[in-house]
Design an enzyme around this catalytic site. Structure first.
Site, short mmCIF file in Angstrom:
data_model
loop_
_atom_site.label_atom_id
_atom_site.label_comp_id
_atom_site.label_asym_id
_atom_site.label_seq_id
_atom_site.Cartn_x
_atom_site.Cartn_y
_atom_site.Cartn_z
N CYS A 171 0.64 -1.26 0.17
CA CYS A 171 0.02 -0.12 -0.02
C CYS A 171 0.94 1.50 -0.10
O CYS A 171 0.37 2.31 -0.37
CB CYS A 171 -0.91 0.04 1.28
SG CYS A 171 -2.14 -1.38 1.08
N HIS A 213 -3.50 7.39 2.10
CA HIS A 213 -3.87 5.82 1.49
C HIS A 213 -5.29 5.73 2.06
O HIS A 213 -5.70 6.15 3.25
CB HIS A 213 -2.87 4.93 2.04
CG HIS A 213 -3.21 3.40 1.96
ND1 HIS A 213 -3.80 3.11 0.51
CD2 HIS A 213 -3.47 2.59 2.64
CE1 HIS A 213 -4.16 1.94 0.76
NE2 HIS A 213 -3.71 1.47 1.93
N ASN A 241 -10.22 -0.16 -0.65
CA ASN A 241 -8.67 -0.08 -0.64
C ASN A 241 -7.89 -0.55 -1.82
O ASN A 241 -8.26 -1.88 -1.97
CB ASN A 241 -8.37 -0.92 0.65
CG ASN A 241 -6.76 -0.50 1.12
OD1 ASN A 241 -6.01 -0.43 0.38
ND2 ASN A 241 -6.37 -1.22 2.35
O1 UT7 Z 1 -4.04 -0.95 3.41
C1 UT7 Z 1 -3.37 -1.79 4.41
C2 UT7 Z 1 -3.60 -1.20 5.76
N1 UT7 Z 1 -4.80 -1.82 6.07
C3 UT7 Z 1 -5.59 -1.42 7.09
O2 UT7 Z 1 -5.29 -0.20 7.23
C4 UT7 Z 1 -6.71 -1.96 7.66
C5 UT7 Z 1 -6.59 -1.52 9.31
N2 UT7 Z 1 -7.85 -2.20 9.88
C6 UT7 Z 1 -9.20 -1.96 9.64
O3 UT7 Z 1 -9.52 -1.23 8.88
C7 UT7 Z 1 -10.05 -2.56 10.74
O4 UT7 Z 1 -9.27 -3.20 11.82
C8 UT7 Z 1 -11.20 -3.31 9.89
C9 UT7 Z 1 -12.08 -2.70 9.11
C10 UT7 Z 1 -10.19 -4.68 9.19
C11 UT7 Z 1 -11.99 -4.35 10.87
O5 UT7 Z 1 -12.48 -3.38 11.98
P1 UT7 Z 1 -12.43 -3.87 13.72
O6 UT7 Z 1 -13.38 -2.68 13.94
O7 UT7 Z 1 -11.00 -3.78 13.71
O8 UT7 Z 1 -13.40 -5.25 13.51
P2 UT7 Z 1 -12.73 -6.62 14.25
O9 UT7 Z 1 -11.88 -7.13 12.95
O10 UT7 Z 1 -12.25 -6.57 15.42
O11 UT7 Z 1 -14.04 -7.51 13.87
C12 UT7 Z 1 -15.21 -7.16 14.69
C13 UT7 Z 1 -16.35 -8.12 14.55
C14 UT7 Z 1 -16.14 -9.32 14.64
O12 UT7 Z 1 -16.91 -10.10 15.27
P3 UT7 Z 1 -16.82 -10.56 16.86
O13 UT7 Z 1 -15.63 -11.47 16.95
O14 UT7 Z 1 -16.52 -9.29 17.51
O15 UT7 Z 1 -18.28 -11.45 17.04
C15 UT7 Z 1 -15.81 -10.14 13.32
O16 UT7 Z 1 -15.91 -11.49 13.24
O17 UT7 Z 1 -16.77 -7.83 13.28
C16 UT7 Z 1 -16.96 -9.34 12.70
N3 UT7 Z 1 -16.60 -8.79 11.07
C17 UT7 Z 1 -17.56 -8.77 10.29
N4 UT7 Z 1 -18.85 -8.71 10.27
C18 UT7 Z 1 -19.87 -8.36 9.19
C19 UT7 Z 1 -15.41 -9.11 10.57
N5 UT7 Z 1 -15.79 -8.90 9.00
C20 UT7 Z 1 -17.07 -8.51 9.04
C21 UT7 Z 1 -17.85 -8.35 7.90
N6 UT7 Z 1 -19.01 -8.35 8.23
N7 UT7 Z 1 -17.36 -8.23 6.29
#
Ligand code: UT7
Length: 322
Positions: free
Chosen positions: A113, A249, A279
């Site tokens: 990225c 980004h 992204n």
């Molecule tokens: O370009 C390179 C750089 N990349 C980034 O900058 C990405 C950085 N990270 C992020 O943008 C965020 O961490 C994410 C968008 C990837 C995730 O957001 P989050 O608020 O950190 O969520 P999480 O991964 O902690 O997941 C929270 C919940 C989980 O459920 P439980 O365990 O709390 O029951 C996941 O299973 O959301 C669930 N979940 C989803 N639910 C519906 C994860 N993906 C999805 C989905 N739809 N697509």
């Protein structure tokens, strides 16, 4: 002083747009979750006849037209990508052949990225060293080809696309010279396991799929980006208030908000396109830059900060006077 002045931008997206609602028909997710956690509403997915080189070539053609130059006058092509057409040769050489500027320097850089920032840094150094006069710098990706479509935590976040700029070496005088004023690049290979692809030519012999621990990446992104922006501003002796536009980004709207807040940069000075095409890795900064130039927000003379962070980790920032 010899500066790398930005003289044209262009971008290109695949034909097929895929909304969150459409994705939710095949992936266990919802429009509400994606919008609330990321700000993403739509992404573009490359068709069978669309590859990283075809997207890159179209973006490059538009940047060359905007610059008002002939492709044959380009003497350096750097293409940032993590999704090349082939393991080798470099996708930049295919783009070169498509454009008809055969003979000039052409190579790819791999910094995921942050790839576009790395490519800008290398092009600027080569221009100032006298190795090139006109550089085409491209970020292009087809991340849809390395996504695990069974993994809802990653597949909803990415899209395909390309953006390009033309830089020209010019002698700039006066107290507000145009061009790239400073670039800072960093990497920390200790964090490989937080964002990587689980395949490659010399390990599995396969292409592999993207794997990410999103929450950890998020935390590092805000800290690293704030820090690198601060060091660029310190090098040029300007304050954050002097920045007219922040072009970050486009990974997650919440990262953009948190970084801007940490730096005291108002939201209305931040270019946000993540809602439209998710992204797009190395393509996201030049896509956002071209969008804000095309719609008239970024104007000649503006001070523009580009920044990115990605797998490796790699991260960087570049300050440009337009
Ligand atoms: O370009 C390179 C750089 N990349 C980034 O900058 C990405 C950085 N990270 C992020 O943008 C965020 O961490 C994410 C968008 C990837 C995730 O957001 P989050 O608020 O950190 O969520 P999480 O991964 O902690 O997941 C929270 C919940 C989980 O459920 P439980 O365990 O709390 O029951 C996941 O299973 O959301 C669930 N979940 C989803 N639910 C519906 C994860 N993906 C999805 C989905 N739809 N697509």
């Amino acid at each position: 002083m010899l500066r790398s002045v930005l003289i044209g931008t262009g971008s290109h997206l695949p034909r097929r747009a895929v909304s969150n609602e459409e994705l939710a028909k095949t992936v266990d997710t919802s429009d509400d979750w994606i919008v609330e956690r990321t700000g993403i509403r739509n992404r573009y997915i490359a068709g069978d006849d669309e590859t990283t080189s075809t997207l890159a070539t179209e973006a490059a053609r538009k940047a060359i037209a905007a610059a008002g130059i002939e492709a044959a006058s380009i003497d350096l092509i750097i293409l940032a990508t993590a999704t090349p057409d082939q393991t080798f040769p470099a996708t930049a050489t295919q783009v070169q052949d498509n454009l008809g500027c055969n003979g000039c320097i052409a190579f790819d850089v791999a910094a995921v990225c942050s790839g576009f920032l790395y490519a800008v840094g290398v092009a600027d150094a080569m221009i100032r060293a006298g190795s090139a006069k006109r550089a085409l710098v491209i970020g292009a990706e087809t991340f849809s080809r390395i996504l695990d479509w069974e993994d809802r935590a990653t597949c909803v976040l990415f899209g395909d696309g390309a953006g390009a700029i033309v830089l020209e070496g010019r002698e700039e005088t006066g107290d507000k010279p145009r061009g790239i004023l400073a670039t800072k690049l960093h990497a920390d290979g200790a964090h490989n396991e937080l964002l990587y692809v689980d395949g490659g030519p010399s390990t599995t012999g396969t292409v592999g799929h993207l794997r990410m621990k999103g929450r950890e990446v998020f935390r590092h992104a805000v800290v690293n980006l704030s820090s690198v922006l601060g060091s660029v501003m310190a090098e040029v002796g300007l304050a954050n208030e002097d920045i007219d536009w922040l072009v970050p980004h486009q990974a997650n709207a919440r990262i953009l908000d948190a970084t801007a807040k940490k730096l005291g940069i108002p939201k209305d000075k931040v270019v946000i396109t993540v809602d439209r095409h998710a992204n797009t890795s190395a393509a996201s900064v030049p896509l956002a830059l071209d969008t804000a130039i095309a719609d008239g927000r970024i104007k000649s003379g503006d001070l523009v900060m580009l920044e990115a962070m990605g797998g490796g980790f790699t991260w960087g920032a570049s300050l440009i006077r337009m």
